[in-house]
Design a protein around this motif. Structure first.
Motif, mmCIF file in Angstrom:
data_model
loop_
_atom_site.group_PDB
_atom_site.id
_atom_site.type_symbol
_atom_site.label_atom_id
_atom_site.label_comp_id
_atom_site.label_asym_id
_atom_site.label_seq_id
_atom_site.Cartn_x
_atom_site.Cartn_y
_atom_site.Cartn_z
ATOM 1 N N HIS A 238 -4.833 7.375 9.867
ATOM 2 C CA HIS A 238 -4.669 8.733 10.382
ATOM 3 C C HIS A 238 -3.257 8.954 10.927
ATOM 4 O O HIS A 238 -3.070 9.375 12.074
ATOM 5 N N ILE A 239 -2.289 8.626 10.075
ATOM 6 C CA ILE A 239 -0.877 8.784 10.408
ATOM 7 C C ILE A 239 -0.276 9.751 9.398
ATOM 8 O O ILE A 239 -0.622 9.735 8.216
ATOM 9 N N ASN A 240 0.646 10.556 9.833
ATOM 10 C CA ASN A 240 1.339 11.479 8.950
ATOM 11 C C ASN A 240 2.045 10.689 7.836
ATOM 12 O O ASN A 240 2.740 9.714 8.111
ATOM 13 N N PRO A 241 1.868 11.091 6.576
ATOM 14 C CA PRO A 241 2.523 10.381 5.472
ATOM 15 C C PRO A 241 4.045 10.301 5.610
ATOM 16 O O PRO A 241 4.655 9.315 5.207
ATOM 17 N N ALA A 242 4.653 11.327 6.185
ATOM 18 C CA ALA A 242 6.109 11.312 6.386
ATOM 19 C C ALA A 242 6.504 10.204 7.364
ATOM 20 O O ALA A 242 7.567 9.577 7.216
ATOM 21 N N THR A 243 5.660 9.940 8.341
ATOM 22 C CA THR A 243 5.911 8.866 9.310
ATOM 23 C C THR A 243 5.838 7.511 8.615
ATOM 24 O O THR A 243 6.694 6.644 8.830
ATOM 25 N N ARG B 36 9.923 4.125 -9.470
ATOM 26 C CA ARG B 36 9.537 5.508 -9.766
ATOM 27 C C ARG B 36 8.216 5.568 -10.532
ATOM 28 O O ARG B 36 8.043 4.933 -11.565
ATOM 29 N N GLY B 37 7.282 6.308 -9.970
ATOM 30 C CA GLY B 37 5.992 6.504 -10.612
ATOM 31 C C GLY B 37 5.007 5.363 -10.404
ATOM 32 O O GLY B 37 3.850 5.470 -10.795
ATOM 33 N N LEU B 38 5.456 4.272 -9.792
ATOM 34 C CA LEU B 38 4.582 3.111 -9.602
ATOM 35 C C LEU B 38 4.281 2.819 -8.136
ATOM 36 O O LEU B 38 3.209 2.358 -7.801
ATOM 37 N N GLY B 39 5.266 3.028 -7.283
ATOM 38 C CA GLY B 39 5.072 2.750 -5.864
ATOM 39 C C GLY B 39 6.158 1.853 -5.301
ATOM 40 O O GLY B 39 7.235 1.702 -5.882
ATOM 41 N N MET B 40 5.850 1.244 -4.169
ATOM 42 C CA MET B 40 6.784 0.355 -3.465
ATOM 43 C C MET B 40 6.392 -1.090 -3.715
ATOM 44 O O MET B 40 5.206 -1.435 -3.646
ATOM 45 N N PHE B 41 7.398 -1.918 -3.953
ATOM 46 C CA PHE B 41 7.174 -3.328 -4.265
ATOM 47 C C PHE B 41 8.094 -4.212 -3.430
ATOM 48 O O PHE B 41 9.228 -3.822 -3.115
ATOM 49 N N VAL B 42 7.604 -5.403 -3.102
ATOM 50 C CA VAL B 42 8.397 -6.378 -2.355
ATOM 51 C C VAL B 42 9.468 -6.930 -3.287
ATOM 52 O O VAL B 42 9.185 -7.324 -4.421
ATOM 53 N N PRO C 69 0.834 -1.212 0.000
ATOM 54 C CA PRO C 69 0.000 0.000 0.000
ATOM 55 C C PRO C 69 0.870 1.264 0.000
ATOM 56 O O PRO C 69 1.954 1.285 0.583
ATOM 57 N N SER C 70 0.376 2.277 -0.626
ATOM 58 C CA SER C 70 1.121 3.536 -0.706
ATOM 59 C C SER C 70 1.135 4.235 0.652
ATOM 60 O O SER C 70 0.307 3.957 1.524
ATOM 61 N N THR C 71 2.060 5.160 0.787
ATOM 62 C CA THR C 71 2.119 5.943 2.023
ATOM 63 C C THR C 71 0.814 6.701 2.222
ATOM 64 O O THR C 71 0.334 6.826 3.344
ATOM 65 N N THR C 72 0.234 7.174 1.129
ATOM 66 C CA THR C 72 -1.028 7.907 1.211
ATOM 67 C C THR C 72 -2.152 7.003 1.708
ATOM 68 O O THR C 72 -2.936 7.403 2.580
ATOM 69 N N LEU D 292 6.271 6.942 5.414
ATOM 70 C CA LEU D 292 7.411 6.864 4.498
ATOM 71 C C LEU D 292 8.699 6.508 5.246
ATOM 72 O O LEU D 292 9.511 5.716 4.758
ATOM 73 N N LYS D 293 8.859 7.055 6.432
ATOM 74 C CA LYS D 293 10.048 6.750 7.234
ATOM 75 C C LYS D 293 10.084 5.256 7.570
ATOM 76 O O LYS D 293 11.136 4.623 7.503
ATOM 77 N N GLY D 294 8.930 4.684 7.886
ATOM 78 C CA GLY D 294 8.861 3.246 8.148
ATOM 79 C C GLY D 294 9.165 2.433 6.906
ATOM 80 O O GLY D 294 9.897 1.438 6.953
ATOM 81 N N MET D 295 8.620 2.850 5.782
ATOM 82 C CA MET D 295 8.890 2.142 4.529
ATOM 83 C C MET D 295 10.368 2.236 4.154
ATOM 84 O O MET D 295 10.951 1.272 3.651
ATOM 85 N N ASN D 296 10.959 3.387 4.414
ATOM 86 C CA ASN D 296 12.372 3.551 4.093
ATOM 87 C C ASN D 296 13.266 2.631 4.927
ATOM 88 O O ASN D 296 14.357 2.260 4.490
ATOM 89 N N LEU D 297 12.799 2.250 6.117
ATOM 90 C CA LEU D 297 13.543 1.248 6.892
ATOM 91 C C LEU D 297 13.600 -0.077 6.131
ATOM 92 O O LEU D 297 14.629 -0.758 6.121
ATOM 93 N N LEU D 298 12.498 -0.423 5.487
ATOM 94 C CA LEU D 298 12.451 -1.672 4.717
ATOM 95 C C LEU D 298 13.232 -1.559 3.417
ATOM 96 O O LEU D 298 13.801 -2.552 2.949
ATOM 97 N N VAL D 299 13.285 -0.359 2.849
ATOM 98 C CA VAL D 299 14.133 -0.134 1.673
ATOM 99 C C VAL D 299 15.595 -0.335 2.079
ATOM 100 O O VAL D 299 16.360 -1.007 1.377
ATOM 101 N N ALA D 300 15.972 0.211 3.225
ATOM 102 C CA ALA D 300 17.349 0.081 3.710
ATOM 103 C C ALA D 300 17.711 -1.375 4.017
ATOM 104 O O ALA D 300 18.872 -1.766 3.859
ATOM 105 N N LYS D 301 16.721 -2.165 4.435
ATOM 106 C CA LYS D 301 16.943 -3.590 4.702
ATOM 107 C C LYS D 301 16.887 -4.418 3.416
ATOM 108 O O LYS D 301 17.026 -5.622 3.451
#
Length: 127
Positions: A45-50, A68-74, A35-38, A52-61
């Motif tokens: 009811h969570i800030n989108p930046a919050t 780009r332009g599509l979203g986040m994928f496993v 699911p997208s950050t939005t 995204l920060k969680g998703m970026n942890l998984l990107v880093a892992k």
């Protein structure tokens, strides 16, 4: 997903942990879009930046990737990476402590293995 807003664990870490758990348990398979950050921010009811920060942890892992332009994928191999990390954590968090306590109690490796076998035999959750 459920978030504990009273927890000492930051929300972004809860986002990452729950997405990781969903990957591990098959809620999201390799190459699935998460699911997208939005979507997550609006639904919970969570800030989108919050989020995204969680998703970026998984990107880093190296578990999810941004297309780009599509979203986040496993990513391919994400579930295996999680399994490997959890096995290593299980060893360091539980097995080492178990062996140390067994040694303090004077239990041999054979006796400890018997106790573990007994635990498997008495555990209804593994059946």
């Amino acid at each position: 997903m459920q978030f504990n807003f009273d927890s000492t664990e930051p929300i972004y870490q809860q986002v990452a942990a729950q997405l990781e758990e969903a990957i591990f348990t098959g809620g999201f398979n390799e190459d699935d879009q998460v699911p997208s950050t939005t979507e997550i921010s609006k639904q919970f009811h969570i800030n989108p930046a919050t989020v995204l920060k969680g998703m970026n942890l998984l990107v880093a892992k190296d578990l999810i990737e941004k297309k780009r332009g599509l979203g986040m994928f496993v990513k391919q191999g994400a579930k295996d990476k999680i399994m490997h990390q959890r096995r290593e954590s299980f060893y360091s968090d539980y097995v080492l402590n178990l062996v140390q306590e067994a040694q303090k109690l004077g239990l041999t490796q054979d006796k400890l293995e018997q106790l573990i076998s007994r635990g498997y035999q008495n555990d209804d959750t593994t059946r």
